[in-house]
Scaffold this motif. Structure first.
Motif, PDB file in Angstrom:
ATOM      1  N   PHE A 361      57.875 142.469 122.670  1.00  0.00           N
ATOM      2  CA  PHE A 361      58.787 143.085 123.642  1.00  0.00           C
ATOM      3  C   PHE A 361      58.165 143.080 125.045  1.00  0.00           C
ATOM      4  O   PHE A 361      57.291 143.900 125.340  1.00  0.00           O
ATOM      5  CB  PHE A 361      59.099 144.540 123.240  1.00  0.00           C
ATOM      6  N   PRO A 362      58.640 142.183 125.936  1.00  0.00           N
ATOM      7  CA  PRO A 362      58.100 142.147 127.307  1.00  0.00           C
ATOM      8  C   PRO A 362      58.334 143.454 128.073  1.00  0.00           C
ATOM      9  O   PRO A 362      57.722 143.684 129.115  1.00  0.00           O
ATOM     10  CB  PRO A 362      58.875 140.991 127.970  1.00  0.00           C
ATOM     11  N   LEU A 363      59.199 144.298 127.515  1.00  0.00           N
ATOM     12  CA  LEU A 363      59.457 145.616 128.101  1.00  0.00           C
ATOM     13  C   LEU A 363      58.172 146.450 128.188  1.00  0.00           C
ATOM     14  O   LEU A 363      58.036 147.333 129.027  1.00  0.00           O
ATOM     15  CB  LEU A 363      60.485 146.316 127.190  1.00  0.00           C
ATOM     16  N   ILE A 364      57.228 146.160 127.288  1.00  0.00           N
ATOM     17  CA  ILE A 364      55.985 146.944 127.270  1.00  0.00           C
ATOM     18  C   ILE A 364      55.026 146.372 128.308  1.00  0.00           C
ATOM     19  O   ILE A 364      54.411 145.327 128.117  1.00  0.00           O
ATOM     20  CB  ILE A 364      55.343 146.940 125.859  1.00  0.00           C
ATOM     21  N   GLY A 365      54.917 147.084 129.443  1.00  0.00           N
ATOM     22  CA  GLY A 365      54.069 146.605 130.530  1.00  0.00           C
ATOM     23  C   GLY A 365      52.607 146.939 130.308  1.00  0.00           C
ATOM     24  O   GLY A 365      51.721 146.136 130.557  1.00  0.00           O
ATOM     25  N   ASP A 366      52.340 148.161 129.833  1.00  0.00           N
ATOM     26  CA  ASP A 366      50.947 148.592 129.696  1.00  0.00           C
ATOM     27  C   ASP A 366      50.795 149.470 128.457  1.00  0.00           C
ATOM     28  O   ASP A 366      51.691 150.244 128.120  1.00  0.00           O
ATOM     29  CB  ASP A 366      50.537 149.392 130.954  1.00  0.00           C
ATOM     30  N   ILE A 367      49.649 149.293 127.797  1.00  0.00           N
ATOM     31  CA  ILE A 367      49.287 150.151 126.659  1.00  0.00           C
ATOM     32  C   ILE A 367      48.023 150.882 127.081  1.00  0.00           C
ATOM     33  O   ILE A 367      47.072 150.234 127.531  1.00  0.00           O
ATOM     34  CB  ILE A 367      48.972 149.314 125.403  1.00  0.00           C
ATOM     35  N   ARG A 368      48.016 152.191 126.961  1.00  0.00           N
ATOM     36  CA  ARG A 368      46.790 152.894 127.389  1.00  0.00           C
ATOM     37  C   ARG A 368      46.687 154.249 126.691  1.00  0.00           C
ATOM     38  O   ARG A 368      47.633 154.705 126.042  1.00  0.00           O
ATOM     39  CB  ARG A 368      46.772 153.057 128.909  1.00  0.00           C
ATOM     40  N   PRO A 382      57.895 142.511 134.113  1.00  0.00           N
ATOM     41  CA  PRO A 382      56.451 142.695 134.021  1.00  0.00           C
ATOM     42  C   PRO A 382      55.704 142.376 135.315  1.00  0.00           C
ATOM     43  O   PRO A 382      54.671 142.973 135.597  1.00  0.00           O
ATOM     44  CB  PRO A 382      56.023 141.731 132.906  1.00  0.00           C
ATOM     45  N   LYS A 383      56.241 141.472 136.125  1.00  0.00           N
ATOM     46  CA  LYS A 383      55.549 141.123 137.388  1.00  0.00           C
ATOM     47  C   LYS A 383      55.761 142.207 138.443  1.00  0.00           C
ATOM     48  O   LYS A 383      54.817 142.710 139.049  1.00  0.00           O
ATOM     49  CB  LYS A 383      56.089 139.777 137.916  1.00  0.00           C
ATOM     50  N   ALA A 384      57.038 142.571 138.636  1.00  0.00           N
ATOM     51  CA  ALA A 384      57.347 143.591 139.658  1.00  0.00           C
ATOM     52  C   ALA A 384      57.035 145.001 139.148  1.00  0.00           C
ATOM     53  O   ALA A 384      56.988 145.945 139.921  1.00  0.00           O
ATOM     54  CB  ALA A 384      58.811 143.485 140.059  1.00  0.00           C
ATOM     55  N   LYS A 385      56.820 145.126 137.831  1.00  0.00           N
ATOM     56  CA  LYS A 385      56.521 146.425 137.193  1.00  0.00           C
ATOM     57  C   LYS A 385      57.608 147.470 137.493  1.00  0.00           C
ATOM     58  O   LYS A 385      57.321 148.633 137.769  1.00  0.00           O
ATOM     59  CB  LYS A 385      55.144 146.935 137.622  1.00  0.00           C
ATOM     60  N   THR A 386      58.860 147.003 137.456  1.00  0.00           N
ATOM     61  CA  THR A 386      59.976 147.916 137.728  1.00  0.00           C
ATOM     62  C   THR A 386      60.109 148.911 136.578  1.00  0.00           C
ATOM     63  O   THR A 386      60.302 148.498 135.421  1.00  0.00           O
ATOM     64  CB  THR A 386      61.294 147.105 137.844  1.00  0.00           C
ATOM     65  N   PRO A 387      60.011 150.207 136.857  1.00  0.00           N
ATOM     66  CA  PRO A 387      60.042 151.196 135.772  1.00  0.00           C
ATOM     67  C   PRO A 387      61.338 151.138 134.951  1.00  0.00           C
ATOM     68  O   PRO A 387      62.435 151.078 135.510  1.00  0.00           O
ATOM     69  CB  PRO A 387      59.934 152.533 136.513  1.00  0.00           C
TER      70      PRO A 387
END
Ligand SMILES: Cc1ncc(COP(=O)(O)O)c(C=O)c1O
Length: 446
Positions: A361-368, A382-387
């Protein structure tokens, strides 16, 4: 994974009985109290919640990071029942009792460094935060209180002033006491546009610069920081950030207040999250949430000279360190100490599953996150990191219908946070992650 599968079952969610109580809620409860899961609970046991309509749910929210060893651990329940047969309330400032002293003694023994010795106990996290500012001012005789962008410290006036997020927490509630914000190292969205691999910790340098400026030199009493910005989106700072901040605080004579209300009580795999970073020595540690096993109890624990600075009678409260909360905390601390070794296994499994989901799922930008405190930041691009706030909410709702309670957070309302207990059985955790994956599928397919 060997243990037994949890019996999670849902039909209509919310069911008819919950919907009926929802009407009562509309009639008698202020609209200002938001409810993320309108299912009315009958019972909770371990990692499972049972509602009044016969539905059951896996609890991945822990009542916002409180139920660190699950719901109703039998040792906590037994201690509470025993205390209920002795006295429920007397007020420590009127006629003291031993359990209050024992909680303070325990907090000193498990503190991240031996300098943190004296405590005052309260009811809520916000109250402990408020008092950390009062104590710091009494000690330093300086006015300015600092906190971080993306922080959350509670809903009372000073705690709210220190908190970052405007909507829904702060809007319309001002004027708030004067406080000052500095940037938090939110590496996924670095406020200074730096690349994580070559990060020079500009955020820490800026604090040093600001405190050296004519406006602030000699005027700063305290800075409060969460080791991981919880409500802000489980933002984990680079490992060198807090060690550097500690040095800057020492240089300027500023009291460093470590807000472990959400990160503490074992949740990250150590009793306090700052223990992951050698050399970090808070002057005051505030705790709450998970230390009480479900009972409202919180504390400020600090260096002797700091904690003794306010005048006698200046700190306390009618219910602070309530005797039932104290015995619950003492039982809970034992359980936390026994359970912390599970945390790395739980974290390993969650991280593996989240990475697999990220590849789908490209919807997941970051895992932390750390330990039993893991999050996903969702972005539509993912590039623009639009919430992806709408999708985040939809995934939470889909998970509820499938039998899982899971919270969201983040400055941009686009973070899914996972708060499992440290003793969640393997198969329950596996089911929880299956539900999360299925909820993603459902929302992504539309
Ligand atoms: C880091 C942190 N500080 C303070 C608070 C406030 O605690 P309470 O809600 O018990 O007042 C919270 C609550 O979420 C928190 O996460």
């Amino acid at each position: 994974m060997a243990s037994k599968k949890a019996s999670v079952k849902t039909s209509e969610v919310p069911g008819p009985k919950s919907a009926e109580l929802g009407k009562l809620r509309e009639q008698y409860i202020s609209k200002a109290v938001g409810i993320s899961h309108p299912i009315y609970l009958e019972k909770a046991e371990g990692s499972l919640f049972y509602d009044i309509d016969g539905n059951s749910f896996i609890d991945m929210g822990s009542g916002i990071g409180v139920l660190n060893v699950g719901s109703r651990p039998k040792e906590v329940v037994a201690a509470v029942k025993k205390q209920a047969d002795k006295f429920l309330h007397v007020c420590f400032q009127v006629t003291p009792y031993e359990s209050y002293l024992r909680v303070a003694e325990k907090l000193a023994k498990i503190a991240p460094h031996p300098g943190l010795v004296k405590s005052v106990l309260y009811n809520s996290g916000a109250e402990a935060v408020e008092n950390s500012v009062k104590i710091s001012r009494a000690y330093t005789k300086k006015p300015a209180a600092f906190s971080f962008v993306h922080s959350f410290h509670g809903r009372t006036m000073m705690a709210l002033a220190l908190t970052s997020k405007e909507m829904p927490y702060k809007a319309n509630f001002g004027p708030l006491p004067e406080t000052y914000k500095v940037e938090f190292p939110y590496c996924y969205r670095c406020p200074y546009g730096e690349n994580c691999d070559s990060c020079g910790l500009a955020c820490a340098d800026k604090i040093d610069e600001q405190w050296s400026s004519p406006q602030f030199q000699g005027r700063v009493s305290s800075i409060i920081g969460e080791p991981i910005a919880g409500e802000g989106g489980f933002i984990v700072p680079p490992k060198d950030f807090y060690p550097k901040l500690t040095k800057i605080c020492k240089k300027h004579g500023v009291v460093y207040v470590d807000d472990e209300i959400q990160t503490g009580a074992g949740r990250t795999g150590k009793m306090w999250a700052v223990q992951h970073w050698p050399g970090v020595e808070p002057d005051i540690l505030v705790s709450g949430k998970g230390i009480g096993g479900g009972f409202p109890i919180s504390a400020t624990t600090g260096r002797v000279e700091i904690m003794d600075a306010p005048q006698t009678g200046g700190l306390g409260g009618t219910f602070g360190g309530n005797p039932v909360g104290c015995v619950a905390a003492l039982a809970q601390f034992d359980l936390i100490e026994k359970s912390m070794s599970n945390v790395s296994k739980i974290n390993g499994y969650i991280t593996k599953r989240l990475k697999e989901m990220q590849s789908r799922f490209p919807l997941i930008g970051d895992i932390r996150g750390m330990g039993c405190m893991m999050a996903l930041e969702l972005v539509t691009d993912p590039k623009a990191k639009t919430p992806a706030a709408k999708e985040t909410k939809a995934i939470r709702a889909a998970a509820m219908k499938r039998g899982m309670i899971m919270l969201t957070c983040g400055t941009y309302d686009n973070v899914i946070r996972l708060h499992p207990s440290m003793v969640m059985p393997d198969e329950t955790l596996e089911q929880a992650m299956d539900i999360l994956e299925a909820s993603f599928e459902e929302v992504v397919k539309g």
